[in-house]
Design a protein around this motif. Structure first.
Motif, PDB file in Angstrom:
ATOM      1  N   ASN A 116      43.581  52.620  16.433  1.00 39.19           N
ATOM      2  CA  ASN A 116      42.744  53.608  15.744  1.00 39.19           C
ATOM      3  C   ASN A 116      41.488  52.991  15.149  1.00 39.19           C
ATOM      4  N   SER A 117      41.544  51.709  14.880  1.00 35.85           N
ATOM      5  CA  SER A 117      40.350  51.104  14.291  1.00 35.85           C
ATOM      6  C   SER A 117      39.555  50.318  15.331  1.00 35.85           C
ATOM      7  N   GLY A 118      39.911  50.527  16.599  1.00 40.63           N
ATOM      8  CA  GLY A 118      39.135  49.883  17.656  1.00 40.63           C
ATOM      9  C   GLY A 118      39.475  48.426  17.866  1.00 40.63           C
ATOM     10  N   LEU A 119      40.631  48.012  17.352  1.00 43.62           N
ATOM     11  CA  LEU A 119      41.076  46.631  17.557  1.00 43.62           C
ATOM     12  C   LEU A 119      42.237  46.644  18.544  1.00 43.62           C
ATOM     13  N   ARG A 120      42.139  45.821  19.570  1.00 45.35           N
ATOM     14  CA  ARG A 120      43.246  45.780  20.530  1.00 45.35           C
ATOM     15  C   ARG A 120      44.482  45.188  19.868  1.00 45.35           C
ATOM     16  N   PRO A 121      45.590  45.833  20.067  1.00 40.06           N
ATOM     17  CA  PRO A 121      46.831  45.350  19.443  1.00 40.06           C
ATOM     18  C   PRO A 121      47.387  44.160  20.210  1.00 40.06           C
ATOM     19  N   THR A 122      46.824  43.019  19.981  1.00 40.14           N
ATOM     20  CA  THR A 122      47.303  41.819  20.663  1.00 40.14           C
ATOM     21  C   THR A 122      48.543  41.294  19.965  1.00 40.14           C
ATOM     22  N   LYS A 123      49.237  40.435  20.668  1.00 41.83           N
ATOM     23  CA  LYS A 123      50.458  39.831  20.127  1.00 41.83           C
ATOM     24  C   LYS A 123      50.141  39.134  18.796  1.00 41.83           C
ATOM     25  N   GLN A 124      49.041  38.404  18.783  1.00 41.62           N
ATOM     26  CA  GLN A 124      48.673  37.653  17.578  1.00 41.62           C
ATOM     27  C   GLN A 124      48.400  38.588  16.402  1.00 41.62           C
ATOM     28  N   ARG A 125      47.618  39.627  16.672  1.00 37.83           N
ATOM     29  CA  ARG A 125      47.280  40.542  15.580  1.00 37.83           C
ATOM     30  C   ARG A 125      48.505  41.246  15.037  1.00 37.83           C
ATOM     31  N   LEU A 126      49.420  41.599  15.939  1.00 39.50           N
ATOM     32  CA  LEU A 126      50.624  42.281  15.483  1.00 39.50           C
ATOM     33  C   LEU A 126      51.472  41.363  14.602  1.00 39.50           C
ATOM     34  N   GLN A 127      51.525  40.113  15.002  1.00 47.66           N
ATOM     35  CA  GLN A 127      52.304  39.174  14.191  1.00 47.66           C
ATOM     36  C   GLN A 127      51.653  38.955  12.836  1.00 47.66           C
ATOM     37  N   ILE A 128      50.338  38.904  12.824  1.00 44.54           N
ATOM     38  CA  ILE A 128      49.646  38.739  11.548  1.00 44.54           C
ATOM     39  C   ILE A 128      49.857  39.975  10.674  1.00 44.54           C
ATOM     40  N   CYS A 129      49.852  41.150  11.306  1.00 44.22           N
ATOM     41  CA  CYS A 129      50.152  42.388  10.570  1.00 44.22           C
ATOM     42  C   CYS A 129      51.518  42.298   9.897  1.00 44.22           C
ATOM     43  N   GLU A 130      52.491  41.809  10.643  1.00 41.51           N
ATOM     44  CA  GLU A 130      53.839  41.698  10.079  1.00 41.51           C
ATOM     45  C   GLU A 130      53.817  40.855   8.813  1.00 41.51           C
ATOM     46  N   VAL A 131      53.152  39.721   8.908  1.00 42.54           N
ATOM     47  CA  VAL A 131      53.125  38.818   7.758  1.00 42.54           C
ATOM     48  C   VAL A 131      52.365  39.439   6.589  1.00 42.54           C
ATOM     49  N   LEU A 132      51.274  40.128   6.901  1.00 41.03           N
ATOM     50  CA  LEU A 132      50.436  40.655   5.823  1.00 41.03           C
ATOM     51  C   LEU A 132      50.964  41.944   5.208  1.00 41.03           C
ATOM     52  N   PHE A 133      51.390  42.859   6.085  1.00 39.12           N
ATOM     53  CA  PHE A 133      51.619  44.218   5.583  1.00 39.12           C
ATOM     54  C   PHE A 133      53.077  44.641   5.550  1.00 39.12           C
ATOM     55  N   ASN A 134      53.950  43.829   6.086  1.00 36.68           N
ATOM     56  CA  ASN A 134      55.349  44.221   6.147  1.00 36.68           C
ATOM     57  C   ASN A 134      56.129  43.619   4.991  1.00 36.68           C
ATOM     58  N   SER A 135      55.537  43.679   3.810  1.00 39.95           N
ATOM     59  CA  SER A 135      56.285  43.136   2.681  1.00 39.95           C
ATOM     60  C   SER A 135      56.255  44.134   1.545  1.00 39.95           C
ATOM     61  N   GLU A 136      57.279  44.078   0.764  1.00 40.05           N
ATOM     62  CA  GLU A 136      57.478  44.965  -0.376  1.00 40.05           C
ATOM     63  C   GLU A 136      56.219  45.029  -1.238  1.00 40.05           C
ATOM     64  N   LYS A 137      55.809  43.834  -1.652  1.00 36.85           N
ATOM     65  CA  LYS A 137      54.681  43.760  -2.580  1.00 36.85           C
ATOM     66  C   LYS A 137      53.419  43.289  -1.882  1.00 36.85           C
ATOM     67  N   MET A 161      56.125  49.627  17.893  1.00 38.17           N
ATOM     68  CA  MET A 161      55.701  48.855  16.704  1.00 38.17           C
ATOM     69  C   MET A 161      54.742  49.700  15.868  1.00 38.17           C
ATOM     70  N   LYS A 162      54.928  49.617  14.576  1.00 42.10           N
ATOM     71  CA  LYS A 162      54.169  50.511  13.718  1.00 42.10           C
ATOM     72  C   LYS A 162      52.699  50.133  13.544  1.00 42.10           C
ATOM     73  N   TYR A 163      52.333  48.930  13.939  1.00 46.86           N
ATOM     74  CA  TYR A 163      50.949  48.511  13.718  1.00 46.86           C
ATOM     75  C   TYR A 163      50.051  48.752  14.932  1.00 46.86           C
ATOM     76  N   ILE A 164      50.681  49.045  16.080  1.00 54.07           N
ATOM     77  CA  ILE A 164      49.897  49.257  17.299  1.00 54.07           C
ATOM     78  C   ILE A 164      48.911  50.400  17.129  1.00 54.07           C
ATOM     79  N   GLU A 165      49.419  51.484  16.613  1.00 53.39           N
ATOM     80  CA  GLU A 165      48.608  52.663  16.358  1.00 53.39           C
ATOM     81  C   GLU A 165      47.438  52.341  15.431  1.00 53.39           C
ATOM     82  N   LYS A 166      47.817  51.721  14.336  1.00 57.76           N
ATOM     83  CA  LYS A 166      46.841  51.366  13.297  1.00 57.76           C
ATOM     84  C   LYS A 166      45.690  50.547  13.872  1.00 57.76           C
ATOM     85  N   LEU A 167      46.029  49.562  14.676  1.00 59.17           N
ATOM     86  CA  LEU A 167      44.992  48.716  15.262  1.00 59.17           C
ATOM     87  C   LEU A 167      44.150  49.508  16.256  1.00 59.17           C
TER      88      LEU A 167
END
Lengths: 132, 132
Positions: free
Chosen positions: B9-30, B1-7
Motif C-alpha cells: 500500500n505504501s509502494g514498497l515491495r514486500p521483500t523478505k528482508q523488509r518483512l523480517q525487519i517489520c517483524e522486529v520493529l512492529f511485532n512487539s507489545e511495546k 503475512m500481515k505486513y505484505i499489505e502494508k508495504l
DNA sequence: TCAGTAGTTTATAATGATTCTAAAAAGGTG
DNA sequence: CACCTTTTTAGAATCATTATAAACTACTGA
C-alpha cells in the motif's frame, strides 16, 4: 580585552586562539547558530591567525561546558550550536535547513506533568519543524 | 503475512528482508527507541537470514519516509528512531543515555504564537533533559 | 510461463564529522 | 628565568552514514 576576565574566571587560560574565537562568537550584535564547519569558515575570514580545526572543536566544547554556548538538539549530520544561551526554543526550516530562534514568550508555558523517579528536569527544549 | 499489505500500500515491495525487519520493529507489545546499530543486533538475533547493514539503513529510511518510524531529534553521535509514531515527546536521561516516552497528555498544551511567513508547522517536538 | 523492467539487496568503498595522539608551544607562578 | 601544566597542532584514527555498481528479485504484461 574584555574576554580575558571571562575566560580566567571560568578556569580557562585566555590564549590567543580562545580570544579570537570569543571575538567571532560573542562580539556581534546578534546571537547566531553555527556548525563547527561554519565557525571554521568564519574564523578564517575574521581572525588574523590560522586556528587549527582541533582547537576549534576543543574550544567550542570547553565553552559549551562552561555554559557560554548551547548545543541545539536536532537531527543533522553536523552538530549545531547557539550563541544565544537564554532559555529559548527553535524553529527548524526543513527546506532551507535553517534554524530560527523561538523565544520562550512565543511558546505558551510548558508544564511537564509526568515525573521520573529520582530525576530532575535540566532543560525543556522545543523544536518546531517547518515546511512550505 | 500481515505486513505484505502494508508495504504494498505504501509502494514498497514486500521483500523478505523488509518483512523480517517489520517483524522486529512492529511485532512487539511495546513501542521502542533504537539506533541502527541496535536494530542490527536485534535482527541478528531474531531474523533467520542475514540482512546487510546497507539494507537496514535503506529500510529504516524508507519506513521513516512513509511515516512508520520517527526520527528523534537529539544530539548523539548516532541517530535515534522510534517505533511509536503517535504525536508525543521525550525525556532524555543524560546519565543513562536513555530515552523515555512522554505522552502528549503529560505535557500541557503547546501553543506556538510566533508565525513564520509562508511556512507551516509540521511538528512540535519537546525534549526534556533529565539529570540526577 | 517467461522476458523485460524497475526496484532491491549486497559487499565494499567512500565520505565526512568528530575524536585521538603525541609532540611542540605557550601561559602562569615563583 | 625555570618549571610545570595547559593548550595547540597536524595528522591519524574512528565510526556512523552514504554511495557504488553488480547481482538479484518482485512484478507486469504478452
Amino acid at each position: 580585552m574584555k574576554y580575558i576576565e571571562k575566560l580566567r574566571n571560568s578556569g580557562l587560560r585566555p590564549t590567543k586562539q580562545r580570544l579570537q574565537i570569543c571575538e567571532v562568537l560573542f562580539n556581534s550584535e546578534k546571537t547566531f547558530h553555527f556548525t563547527i564547519n561554519e565557525l571554521d569558515q568564519k574564523i578564517k575570514k575574521q581572525a588574523s591567525d590560522k586556528i587549527s580545526l582541533a582547537t576549534i572543536y576543543n574550544t567550542v566544547h570547553a565553552f559549551e561546558k562552561k555554559g557560554y554556548l548551547k548545543q541545539i538538539p536536532i537531527n543533522s549530520n553536523q552538530t549545531y550550536f547557539d550563541t544565544n544561551i537564554s532559555d529559548h526554543h527553535h524553529f527548524y526550516d526543513l527546506k532551507e535547513e535553517k534554524l530560527i530562534d523561538l523565544e520562550n514568550a512565543d511558546v505558551g508555558p510548558i508544564n511537564i506533568l509526568k515525573k521520573i523517579n529520582g530525576k530532575k528536569i535540566k532543560s525543556v527544549e522545543v523544536l518546531v519543524k517547518l515546511e512550505d
